[in-house]
Design an enzyme around this catalytic site. Structure first.
Site, PDB file in Angstrom:
ATOM      1  CG  ASP A   1      -4.125   0.403   2.482  1.00  0.00           C
ATOM      2  OD1 ASP A   1      -3.599  -0.665   2.130  1.00  0.00           O
ATOM      3  OD2 ASP A   1      -3.472   1.444   2.706  1.00  0.00           O
TER       4      ASP A   1
ATOM      5  CG  ASP B   1      -1.419   0.820   5.706  1.00  0.00           C
ATOM      6  OD1 ASP B   1      -1.287  -0.372   5.386  1.00  0.00           O
ATOM      7  OD2 ASP B   1      -1.460   1.749   4.884  1.00  0.00           O
ATOM      8  CD  GLU B   2      -3.302  -4.214   3.652  1.00  0.00           C
ATOM      9  OE1 GLU B   2      -4.260  -4.546   2.938  1.00  0.00           O
ATOM     10  OE2 GLU B   2      -2.126  -4.291   3.297  1.00  0.00           O
TER      11      GLU B   2
HETATM   12  P1  TTP Z   1       0.893   0.579   1.866  1.00  0.00           P
HETATM   13  O1  TTP Z   1      -0.515   0.636   2.371  1.00  0.00           O
HETATM   14  O2  TTP Z   1       1.231  -0.415   0.805  1.00  0.00           O
HETATM   15  O3  TTP Z   1       1.313   2.004   1.283  1.00  0.00           O
HETATM   16  P2  TTP Z   1       0.918   3.442   1.779  1.00  0.00           P
HETATM   17  O4  TTP Z   1      -0.040   3.419   2.916  1.00  0.00           O
HETATM   18  O5  TTP Z   1       2.178   4.207   2.027  1.00  0.00           O
HETATM   19  O6  TTP Z   1       0.250   4.081   0.488  1.00  0.00           O
HETATM   20  P3  TTP Z   1      -1.208   3.778  -0.122  1.00  0.00           P
HETATM   21  O7  TTP Z   1      -1.862   2.771   0.758  1.00  0.00           O
HETATM   22  O8  TTP Z   1      -1.900   5.100  -0.112  1.00  0.00           O
HETATM   23  O9  TTP Z   1      -0.935   3.290  -1.506  1.00  0.00           O
HETATM   24  O10 TTP Z   1       1.891   0.337   3.062  1.00  0.00           O
HETATM   25  C1  TTP Z   1       1.696   0.896   4.352  1.00  0.00           C
HETATM   26  C2  TTP Z   1       3.004   1.326   4.954  1.00  0.00           C
HETATM   27  O11 TTP Z   1       3.895   0.217   5.031  1.00  0.00           O
HETATM   28  C3  TTP Z   1       3.722   2.368   4.134  1.00  0.00           C
HETATM   29  O12 TTP Z   1       3.330   3.688   4.463  1.00  0.00           O
HETATM   30  C4  TTP Z   1       5.162   2.112   4.438  1.00  0.00           C
HETATM   31  C5  TTP Z   1       5.224   0.643   4.751  1.00  0.00           C
HETATM   32  N1  TTP Z   1       5.815  -0.088   3.598  1.00  0.00           N
HETATM   33  C6  TTP Z   1       7.178  -0.370   3.602  1.00  0.00           C
HETATM   34  O13 TTP Z   1       7.875  -0.073   4.563  1.00  0.00           O
HETATM   35  N2  TTP Z   1       7.720  -1.010   2.502  1.00  0.00           N
HETATM   36  C7  TTP Z   1       6.972  -1.354   1.409  1.00  0.00           C
HETATM   37  O14 TTP Z   1       7.491  -1.924   0.439  1.00  0.00           O
HETATM   38  C8  TTP Z   1       5.552  -1.060   1.424  1.00  0.00           C
HETATM   39  C9  TTP Z   1       4.690  -1.422   0.243  1.00  0.00           C
HETATM   40  C10 TTP Z   1       5.023  -0.427   2.538  1.00  0.00           C
HETATM   41 MG    MG Z   2      -1.712   2.229   2.848  1.00  0.00          MG
END
Ligand code: TTP
Ligand code: MG
Length: 350
Positions: A9, A103-104
């Protein structure tokens, strides 16, 4: 055979891309989200998280918590570009990849000879060298634990959960950490004094069913014991089924919009289930009366082909439309199809 599953991720994805595109933001609290009055936070850099800012919080609250933060409305073309770059690198490890979101993803490394720790280390380095982004990686023998592990030491984390450690490690966690337990279920359990996974582990299956419903309780019963047989499901090339309409007169009533979306979703689900397909992504498209078009998507963890499985998602997507703004076109589509056999395997736990 013991499986080896990796989950990765990207760290603070949208915010990290903003920093890469504008290095003067490095080390600052960066918040990406809707900058209109009703906007919500999509994500925040780790510096901004220190102020208590998190995804889905209202931007107004975020501004109050961190008035000197850098607030950005986002550049989706750049996020897609970086996402593709990362996935291109990851795809060189194995074609057995299940993309979960922008992103994962999960990777099935079971058949590779190389030590998974070395694979993880090399992957983190390559992604960082070639894109500037950091990723967090989790390793375990199943998807549920691999995802939990990738979240363990974020950002730039690496963690492995070994089979023999899983039960005790889970026991000590708050139930909110169990991926698959929704907000409502957590609330319901908290209301009767259940906060820790150990308390859930001690709960008889029938009690769990009372709180979560029978079929989901079975799944959670297994997960809180570290058991998860879902395979890594790879996907056909992108293809979508959609249906949209332009109204004779613009519509503002949210219930009327919901009725149309529901009708179309039901029709499409019928079409895809006749073809024995399961989709993972729901997309809502709307055009306002001034022709501005928006699309909003949500990718579920599990492939679906029944309405109950996506009703909440459709509500959430509809809620992202600007209230009181007349809509001239609305459409819904499903994409990200899973192969029939792969989904059947995951459904029937073979
Ligand atoms: P995540 O992987 O949940 O969050 P992140 O990458 O920003 O942070 P981390 O993994 O380090 O905790 O989500 C990936 C992307 O998806 C995030 O950068 C923005 C988007 N997103 C939204 O638009 N709305 C949301 O509610 C979430 C959770 C993520
Ligand atoms: Mg993330």
């Amino acid at each position: 055979m013991e499986r080896v599953i990796m989950h990765f991720d990207i760290d603070a994805f949208f915010a990290s891309v903003e920093v890469l595109d504008n290095p003067s933001l490095k080390g600052k609290p960066v918040i990406v989200g809707g900058t209109s009055k009703r906007g919500v936070v999509a994500t925040a850099s780790y510096e901004a998280r220190k102020y208590g800012i998190h995804s889905a919080m209202s931007m107004q609250t975020a501004r109050r918590l961190c008035p000197h933060g850098v607030f950005i409305s986002g550049h989706f073309d750049r996020y897609n570009y970086f996402s593709s770059a990362v996935f291109a690198i990851v795809s060189e490890v194995t074609p057995l990849i299940e993309r979960v979101s922008i992103d994962e993803a999960y990777l099935d490394l079971s058949l590779l000879d190389e030590d998974p720790h070395l694979i993880a280390k090399a992957l983190k380095k390559r992604v960082h060298d070639e894109t500037g982004l950091t990723i967090s990686i989790g390793l375990s023998h199943n998807k549920f634990l691999a995802k939990l592990a990738s979240d363990w030491n974020k950002p730039n984390g690496f963690f492995e959960i070994k089979e023999e450690e899983a039960y005790d490690l889970l026991a000590a966690l708050p139930i909110i950490k169990i991926h698959g337990l929704g907000k409502k279920s957590v609330e319901r359990l908290n209301n009767v004094g259940i906060y820790k996974v150990s308390e859930l582990q001690n709960m008889p299956a029938e009690h769990l069913s009372y709180f979560l419903g029978h079929s989901w309780a079975e799944e959670i019963y297994q997960r809180i014991r570290g058991i998860d047989d879902r395979p890594v499901v790879t996907y056909h090339e992108r293809k979508s089924y959609g249906k949209e309409t332009t109204f004779l007169e613009d519509i503002t009533d949210p219930l009327a919009l919901k009725a149309v979306v529901e009708k179309y979703a039901q029709k499409l689900l019928l079409q895809i289930s006749e073809k024995e397909l399961w989709a993972k992504t729901v997309t809502l498209k709307a055009k306002y009366s001034d022709f501005q078009q928006i699309t909003r998507s949500h990718t579920l963890d599990q492939a679906f082909n029944r309405y109950e499985e996506i009703e909440d998602v459709l509500d959430q997507l509809l809620a992202q439309l600007e209230p009181d703004r007349p809509v001239r076109l609305i459409g819904v589509s499903f994409s990200n199809f899973a192969t029939q056999t792969a989904v059947q395997l995951s459904l029937f736990d073979i």
